[in-house]
Design an enzyme around this catalytic site. Structure first.
Site, PDB file in Angstrom:
ATOM      1  CE  LYS A 191       0.671   1.115   4.518  1.00  0.00           C
ATOM      2  NZ  LYS A 191       0.867   2.399   5.220  1.00  0.00           N
ATOM      3  CB  THR A 248      -1.575   4.621   3.088  1.00  0.00           C
ATOM      4  OG1 THR A 248      -1.615   3.849   4.286  1.00  0.00           O
ATOM      5  CG2 THR A 248      -0.150   5.057   2.846  1.00  0.00           C
TER       6      THR A 248
END
Length: 331
Positions: A191, A248
């Site tokens: 990620k 994120t």
């Protein structure tokens, strides 16, 4: 668990020490620099990362790893991914024989392409069922501010996972247990790379369609690699997969997204590092993740393009064009 050592007094280790203390666990926070440990002892705050965050009385600080690890039945590792092996080699002999080790790190080791729990098992010489990983939408500044969130604690030993769960559960932090260590670690590592791409797209002025595409196709390539390595595909639909990825990518608090924005504005890697005063984990991990994917014959086009921008000087706009011009196929 009665006593914890948090090794790493940085942007994540510091609020995690507070979290443990808020849950009732006595914590010793290890800082690499003696002056940081001394400041925490004198003022109850970390001057470098959270000068306004008052740490609970259950948190003490030291720069002596032997003092931090003495009697700790929970050892939390919160150092940069690429420094773990070297640090842990010096700490391994100080860890209590049956302590549970928890990784907060979200990266893949350069050269070996090993996950952080694999590095821990190998370097510390411990059984895999003694090692857990904590992952999820865990933006440190929000946790420090006690904003509600959830996370996943993955461990092969269900009893240890439950013990860690109890040690970190607070009114603002809701932990779930899981036995898919591989999936949770890969979700956390990849990620960061996708968030770099998201940051580039943001700086280039692309809209929500583009960003949603990056998140969903990024999740798809993460899951492809995870399944090839034995992960449960359902993990990637949960907190350690989609949850962490969305947080994120979408948050301006994310170092990886912010770093990607600098790259998207045409700055070099060195200029982005100078502007952010740090290197985002995804910048280094994209190399190791690319190598891991190639080794297992897994197609990861977003990761490939991020690596080209970060390490081979590719223009972010050219990278987007390359992604959009790939051969069409079934989803």
């Amino acid at each position: 668990m009665k006593r914890a050592a948090v090794l790493g007094a940085g942007s994540w280790g510091t609020p995690f020490a507070k979290l443990l203390a808020d849950a009732g666990t006595e914590v010793t926070l290890w800082a690499r620099r003696p002056e940081v440990a001394q400041a925490i002892t004198a003022t109850g705050a970390n001057p470098d990362y959270f000068p306004d965050l008052r740490l609970p009385d259950l948190v003490s600080a030291t720069s002596d790893p032997a003092l931090a690890l003495a009697g700790a039945d929970l050892v939390v590792l919160a150092v940069p991914s690429q420094t773990l092996r070297a640090n842990l080699a010096g700490w391994a002999g100080l860890i209590e024989p049956d302590a549970t080790l928890v990784s907060l790190m979200k990266g893949i080791e350069l050269g070996t392409t090993k996950r952080m729990t694999e590095v821990i098992v190998e370097t510390a010489g411990v059984d895999p069922d003694r090692v857990a990983v904590l992952s999820g939408p865990n933006l440190a500044a929000e946790i420090a501010a006690e904003q509600p969130t959830a996370s996943v604690i993955a461990c092969l030993d269900a009893a240890r996972a439950a013990a860690v769960q109890k040690a970190v559960a607070t009114p603002y932090f809701r932990p779930y247990t899981n036995d898919d260590v591989v999936g949770c670690e890969l979700g956390g590592a990849v990620k960061n790379v996708i968030a770099l791409a998201y940051g580039m797209a943001t700086a280039l002025g692309f809209g929500d369609n583009t960003k949603a595409t990056l998140i969903t196709r990024g999740l798809a390539e993460t899951a492809r690699l995870g399944v090839r390595l034995g992960a449960d595909p359902l993990t990637f639909a949960g907190l350690a997969g989609l949850g962490d990825l969305v947080a994120t990518c979408a948050s301006p608090l994310s170092r990886n997204r912010t770093f990607g924005e600098h790259l998207g504005r045409g700055e070099s890697l060195e200029q982005a590092q100078a502007a952010t005063r740090s290197t985002a984990e995804g910048v280094k991990s994209c190399l190791a993740i690319r190598d891991l994917a190639r080794r297992h014959d897994v197609e990861m086009p977003i990761t490939e393009q991020v690596e080209l921008v970060c390490h081979e000087g590719a223009d972010p706009r050219v990278a987007v064009t390359a992604l959009m011009s790939r051969e069409t196929k079934s989803e």
